[in-house]
Design a protein around this motif. Structure first.
Motif, PDB file in Angstrom:
ATOM      1  N   GLY A  72       0.576  45.664  89.410  1.00  0.00           N
ATOM      2  CA  GLY A  72       0.737  45.041  90.602  1.00  0.00           C
ATOM      3  C   GLY A  72      -0.245  44.092  90.587  1.00  0.00           C
ATOM      4  O   GLY A  72      -0.780  43.312  89.925  1.00  0.00           O
ATOM      5  N   CYS A  73      -0.642  43.704  91.931  1.00  0.00           N
ATOM      6  CA  CYS A  73      -1.523  42.671  92.423  1.00  0.00           C
ATOM      7  C   CYS A  73      -2.781  42.809  92.261  1.00  0.00           C
ATOM      8  O   CYS A  73      -3.140  44.112  91.936  1.00  0.00           O
ATOM      9  CB  CYS A  73      -1.012  42.261  93.894  1.00  0.00           C
ATOM     10  N   SER A  74      -3.663  41.840  92.523  1.00  0.00           N
ATOM     11  CA  SER A  74      -5.035  42.033  92.622  1.00  0.00           C
ATOM     12  C   SER A  74      -5.498  42.916  93.639  1.00  0.00           C
ATOM     13  O   SER A  74      -6.552  43.350  93.541  1.00  0.00           O
ATOM     14  CB  SER A  74      -5.735  40.470  92.916  1.00  0.00           C
ATOM     15  N   LYS A  75      -4.796  42.962  94.863  1.00  0.00           N
ATOM     16  CA  LYS A  75      -5.124  43.899  95.803  1.00  0.00           C
ATOM     17  C   LYS A  75      -5.393  45.450  95.191  1.00  0.00           C
ATOM     18  O   LYS A  75      -6.140  46.203  95.624  1.00  0.00           O
ATOM     19  CB  LYS A  75      -4.383  43.747  97.013  1.00  0.00           C
ATOM     20  N   ASN A  76      -4.202  45.658  94.391  1.00  0.00           N
ATOM     21  CA  ASN A  76      -4.262  47.014  93.728  1.00  0.00           C
ATOM     22  C   ASN A  76      -5.331  47.259  92.715  1.00  0.00           C
ATOM     23  O   ASN A  76      -5.842  48.103  92.712  1.00  0.00           O
ATOM     24  CB  ASN A  76      -3.011  47.015  92.888  1.00  0.00           C
ATOM     25  N   LEU A  77      -5.733  45.945  92.098  1.00  0.00           N
ATOM     26  CA  LEU A  77      -6.827  45.993  91.042  1.00  0.00           C
ATOM     27  C   LEU A  77      -8.186  46.438  91.914  1.00  0.00           C
ATOM     28  O   LEU A  77      -8.906  47.303  91.228  1.00  0.00           O
ATOM     29  CB  LEU A  77      -7.034  44.918  90.489  1.00  0.00           C
ATOM     30  N   ALA A  78      -8.295  45.922  93.112  1.00  0.00           N
ATOM     31  CA  ALA A  78      -9.540  46.073  93.965  1.00  0.00           C
ATOM     32  C   ALA A  78      -9.510  47.547  94.193  1.00  0.00           C
ATOM     33  O   ALA A  78     -10.499  48.510  94.277  1.00  0.00           O
ATOM     34  CB  ALA A  78      -9.526  45.419  95.114  1.00  0.00           C
ATOM     35  N   ASP A  79      -8.324  48.340  94.511  1.00  0.00           N
ATOM     36  CA  ASP A  79      -8.325  49.633  94.777  1.00  0.00           C
ATOM     37  C   ASP A  79      -8.442  50.515  93.564  1.00  0.00           C
ATOM     38  O   ASP A  79      -9.337  51.357  93.729  1.00  0.00           O
ATOM     39  CB  ASP A  79      -6.992  50.084  95.255  1.00  0.00           C
ATOM     40  N   SER A  80      -8.224  49.825  92.236  1.00  0.00           N
ATOM     41  CA  SER A  80      -8.474  50.795  90.954  1.00  0.00           C
ATOM     42  C   SER A  80     -10.042  50.806  90.944  1.00  0.00           C
ATOM     43  O   SER A  80     -10.644  51.663  90.311  1.00  0.00           O
ATOM     44  CB  SER A  80      -7.815  50.027  89.844  1.00  0.00           C
ATOM     45  N   GLU A  81     -10.551  49.535  91.344  1.00  0.00           N
ATOM     46  CA  GLU A  81     -12.255  49.473  91.256  1.00  0.00           C
ATOM     47  C   GLU A  81     -13.009  50.439  92.004  1.00  0.00           C
ATOM     48  O   GLU A  81     -13.813  51.043  91.608  1.00  0.00           O
ATOM     49  CB  GLU A  81     -12.440  48.036  91.496  1.00  0.00           C
ATOM     50  N   VAL A  82     -12.365  50.704  93.216  1.00  0.00           N
ATOM     51  CA  VAL A  82     -12.995  51.719  94.077  1.00  0.00           C
ATOM     52  C   VAL A  82     -12.749  53.159  93.436  1.00  0.00           C
ATOM     53  O   VAL A  82     -13.782  53.708  93.475  1.00  0.00           O
ATOM     54  CB  VAL A  82     -11.979  51.663  95.441  1.00  0.00           C
ATOM     55  N   MET A  83     -11.496  53.383  92.911  1.00  0.00           N
ATOM     56  CA  MET A  83     -11.422  54.721  92.099  1.00  0.00           C
ATOM     57  C   MET A  83     -12.192  54.872  91.087  1.00  0.00           C
ATOM     58  O   MET A  83     -12.884  55.690  90.762  1.00  0.00           O
ATOM     59  CB  MET A  83     -10.069  55.098  91.911  1.00  0.00           C
ATOM     60  N   ALA A  84     -12.412  53.720  90.320  1.00  0.00           N
ATOM     61  CA  ALA A  84     -13.432  53.839  88.898  1.00  0.00           C
ATOM     62  C   ALA A  84     -14.953  54.108  89.340  1.00  0.00           C
ATOM     63  O   ALA A  84     -15.619  54.922  88.947  1.00  0.00           O
ATOM     64  CB  ALA A  84     -13.412  52.489  88.319  1.00  0.00           C
ATOM     65  N   GLY A  85     -15.308  53.307  90.579  1.00  0.00           N
ATOM     66  CA  GLY A  85     -16.726  53.674  91.078  1.00  0.00           C
ATOM     67  C   GLY A  85     -16.673  54.855  91.424  1.00  0.00           C
ATOM     68  O   GLY A  85     -17.934  55.546  91.181  1.00  0.00           O
ATOM     69  N   CYS A  86     -15.752  55.608  92.265  1.00  0.00           N
ATOM     70  CA  CYS A  86     -15.956  57.080  92.901  1.00  0.00           C
ATOM     71  C   CYS A  86     -15.970  58.078  91.587  1.00  0.00           C
ATOM     72  O   CYS A  86     -16.959  59.051  91.633  1.00  0.00           O
ATOM     73  CB  CYS A  86     -14.698  57.173  93.770  1.00  0.00           C
ATOM     74  N   LEU A  87     -15.573  57.499  90.465  1.00  0.00           N
ATOM     75  CA  LEU A  87     -15.561  58.601  89.290  1.00  0.00           C
ATOM     76  C   LEU A  87     -16.723  58.272  88.601  1.00  0.00           C
ATOM     77  O   LEU A  87     -17.051  59.312  88.347  1.00  0.00           O
ATOM     78  CB  LEU A  87     -14.354  58.002  88.394  1.00  0.00           C
ATOM     79  N   LEU A  88     -17.221  57.243  88.443  1.00  0.00           N
ATOM     80  CA  LEU A  88     -18.504  57.163  87.834  1.00  0.00           C
ATOM     81  C   LEU A  88     -19.675  57.801  88.690  1.00  0.00           C
ATOM     82  O   LEU A  88     -20.689  58.344  88.096  1.00  0.00           O
ATOM     83  CB  LEU A  88     -18.973  55.548  87.804  1.00  0.00           C
ATOM     84  N   LYS A  89     -19.654  57.498  89.919  1.00  0.00           N
ATOM     85  CA  LYS A  89     -20.595  58.264  90.937  1.00  0.00           C
ATOM     86  C   LYS A  89     -20.524  59.611  90.666  1.00  0.00           C
ATOM     87  O   LYS A  89     -21.642  60.375  90.886  1.00  0.00           O
ATOM     88  CB  LYS A  89     -20.281  57.993  92.175  1.00  0.00           C
ATOM     89  N   ALA A  90     -19.433  60.400  90.576  1.00  0.00           N
ATOM     90  CA  ALA A  90     -19.222  61.661  90.286  1.00  0.00           C
ATOM     91  C   ALA A  90     -19.530  62.019  88.902  1.00  0.00           C
ATOM     92  O   ALA A  90     -19.521  63.347  88.707  1.00  0.00           O
ATOM     93  CB  ALA A  90     -17.794  62.265  90.924  1.00  0.00           C
ATOM     94  N   GLY A  91     -19.718  61.310  88.164  1.00  0.00           N
ATOM     95  CA  GLY A  91     -20.131  61.792  86.695  1.00  0.00           C
ATOM     96  C   GLY A  91     -19.166  61.640  85.569  1.00  0.00           C
ATOM     97  O   GLY A  91     -19.323  62.101  84.577  1.00  0.00           O
ATOM     98  N   TYR A  92     -17.918  61.219  86.097  1.00  0.00           N
ATOM     99  CA  TYR A  92     -16.915  61.048  85.004  1.00  0.00           C
ATOM    100  C   TYR A  92     -16.998  59.861  84.212  1.00  0.00           C
ATOM    101  O   TYR A  92     -17.960  58.915  84.711  1.00  0.00           O
ATOM    102  CB  TYR A  92     -15.345  60.964  85.779  1.00  0.00           C
ATOM    103  N   GLU A  93     -16.611  59.710  83.061  1.00  0.00           N
ATOM    104  CA  GLU A  93     -16.588  58.583  82.221  1.00  0.00           C
ATOM    105  C   GLU A  93     -15.123  57.851  82.165  1.00  0.00           C
ATOM    106  O   GLU A  93     -14.080  58.703  82.284  1.00  0.00           O
ATOM    107  CB  GLU A  93     -16.918  58.819  80.921  1.00  0.00           C
ATOM    108  N   LEU A  94     -15.194  56.712  82.040  1.00  0.00           N
ATOM    109  CA  LEU A  94     -14.056  55.927  81.948  1.00  0.00           C
ATOM    110  C   LEU A  94     -13.658  55.690  80.522  1.00  0.00           C
ATOM    111  O   LEU A  94     -14.696  55.068  79.725  1.00  0.00           O
ATOM    112  CB  LEU A  94     -14.312  54.573  82.554  1.00  0.00           C
ATOM    113  N   ALA A  95     -12.575  55.904  80.023  1.00  0.00           N
ATOM    114  CA  ALA A  95     -12.044  55.644  78.680  1.00  0.00           C
ATOM    115  C   ALA A  95     -11.864  54.188  78.182  1.00  0.00           C
ATOM    116  O   ALA A  95     -11.555  53.487  79.294  1.00  0.00           O
ATOM    117  CB  ALA A  95     -10.812  56.551  78.436  1.00  0.00           C
ATOM    118  N   PRO A  96     -12.249  54.019  77.147  1.00  0.00           N
ATOM    119  CA  PRO A  96     -12.032  52.543  76.562  1.00  0.00           C
ATOM    120  C   PRO A  96     -10.460  52.072  76.678  1.00  0.00           C
ATOM    121  O   PRO A  96     -10.242  51.016  77.086  1.00  0.00           O
ATOM    122  CB  PRO A  96     -12.633  52.402  75.159  1.00  0.00           C
TER     123      PRO A  96
END
Length: 444
Positions: A10-34
């Motif tokens: 979807g749109c860039s607003k959805n991308l901004a939400d994905s960035e929020v979730m990515a940040g939450c995952l990193l803060k909690a110790g999860y890793e992001l797959a390539p």
């Protein structure tokens, strides 16, 4: 910890939400797959605006579930607009999905994954009612758009009641972020290498109206006062909400690009009334001339909808004539999609699909000729470019001020001189037109 692969649709607003979730995952110790196909968990952040977007979401969900069935990942989580809009039906349609996450619960993703990993029941499903939250992205969020380009969501939800749009039904009413939160995010982005900040919302021009505080013009002035070498662009607003104060703020700015993304949808008054956009009729005739006079070098982008119930050939001809007269720099067009629960879904006089698609093609062909003429007039001009990425043997892809991300084409630089790299600005001379893209050379 588990690795998570994110598919953001979807749109860039959805991308901004994905960035929020990515940040939450990193803060909690999860890793992001390539890439999602190399992850323990596949997260699909969905769009539900129109039928093609839902079809794309369904295809990605099914592909992720098939990946899981083959034993190549452990869990599939679906987030965003689709589960928010279709709470009950989505679980029935995709029983292989392990959990669903609504737009109000982005920060609860790590807890949800913890529950799945420990074979516990995931947190409660999406509650009824409209979303009420906004998210300030100092989590820290991961920038998914590259080092030099960033999206900043300045508001969530929408107070408009367009007859064809279901977004307020699952995104809720307008909720503007505090100016200080946006400025803090912008400073953090600039400190980490961002050179282009794109402000996004369902209606950027409505920013601040719910808070009865400073609006978009004030916010732009505050952003323009920040130190550094960068661009700011805002994307998607209503042309009848562009105030004189906003034009004044943009005309005298150092960093704010003279770019206006203002979807009109149509120009025929009776179609606009049927769309419940009658408040935009008076501005249709005057806003292009007004904006171009007030903001030197203004770029105008719009979006039009064809095939709306009741649209006749005369209505469509009026739209073509209007587009030819205004000469937008950029234009996108899409066919009306009857959206469940919206007033337009059951209106009579729906053009047949073949007619609607023919009108879309004709409108885009008309605009293509206009854009080509405008772009050919740019040849020989010198302008500033943001270097985005290497391209070819020793060239680069770049963006000029009139080119918004993902929708307006790019500029191809044949040879990138030594010392310039992605994230740098350079003065370039436009040398040619290639489709919707331009070619250019860096000035010595």
């Amino acid at each position: 910890m588990s690795t998570v692969g994110i598919i953001s649709l979807g749109c860039s607003k959805n991308l901004a939400d994905s960035e929020v979730m990515a940040g939450c995952l990193l803060k909690a110790g999860y890793e992001l797959a390539p890439s999602p196909d190399r992850a323990d968990v596949i997260l699909v952040n969905t769009c539900a605006f129109i039928a093609p977007a839902r079809e794309e979401a369904a295809e990605n969900i099914l592909a992720a579930c098939a990946h899981k069935a083959e034993g190549r990942c452990r869990f599939v989580v679906v987030a965003g607009c689709m589960p928010q809009r279709y709470r009950a039906r989505l679980a029935e349609a995709f029983p292989e999905v392990d959990a669903f996450l609504g737009v109000d619960a982005l920060d609860r993703l790590p807890a949800l994954l913890d529950a799945l990993r420990h074979r516990k029941a995931p947190p409660p499903d999406i509650p009824p009612g409209l979303p009420t939250r906004t998210f300030d992205k100092l989590i820290p969020a991961l920038r998914l758009s590259g080092k030099s380009v960033a999206y900043v969501k300045i508001a969530e939800g929408c107070n408009h009641a367009c007859a064809f749009c279901a977004i307020p039904q699952f995104r809720g009413r307008l909720r503007s972020r505090p100016p200080e939160a946006i400025l803090a995010e912008a400073r953090a982005l600039l400190e980490t290498g961002a050179r282009e900040i794109n402000l996004v919302a369902q209606d950027v021009t409505a920013y601040g109206k719910d808070r009865r505080g400073p609006g978009l013009a004030h916010l732009l002035r505050e952003l323009d006062a920040l130190e550094g070498d960068f661009w700011v662009r805002w994307l998607y607003g209503f042309h009848n909400h562009v105030t004189d104060d906003l034009l004044e703020a943009m005309a005298g700015a150092r960093h704010i690009l003279p770019y206006f993304d203002l979807p009109i949808q149509h120009c025929a008054p009776d179609i606009l009334r049927a769309m419940r956009r009658a408040d935009t009729i008076r501005a249709i005739e005057t806003f292009p001339r007004r904006l171009r006079a007030a903001v030197p070098g203004a770029t105008l982008r719009t979006t039009c909808m064809v095939g709306f119930p009741g649209e006749t050939e005369d209505h469509f001809k009026a739209l073509l004539d209007y587009v030819r007269a205004v000469r937008f720099d950029h234009l996108g067009a899409f066919v009306f999609s009857p959206e469940e629960g919206t007033p337009a879904a059951d209106l009579p006089g729906l053009p047949d699909p073949e007619t609607a698609e023919r009108r879309r093609r004709e409108l885009m062909e008309t605009q293509r000729a206009i854009t080509r003429e405008i772009d050919r007039a740019r040849v020989g001009q010198t302008t500033r470019a943001l270097i985005l990425a290497p391209h070819g043997e020793d060239g680069a892809l770049a963006r000029l001020p009139h080119q918004a991300p993902d929708v307006d084409g790019l500029t191809r630089i044949a040879h990138l001189p030594e010392g310039l790299a992605p994230g740098d600005f350079a003065d370039v001379r436009v040398t040619g037109v290639r489709g919707y893209d331009l070619t250019a050379r860096v000035r010595p």
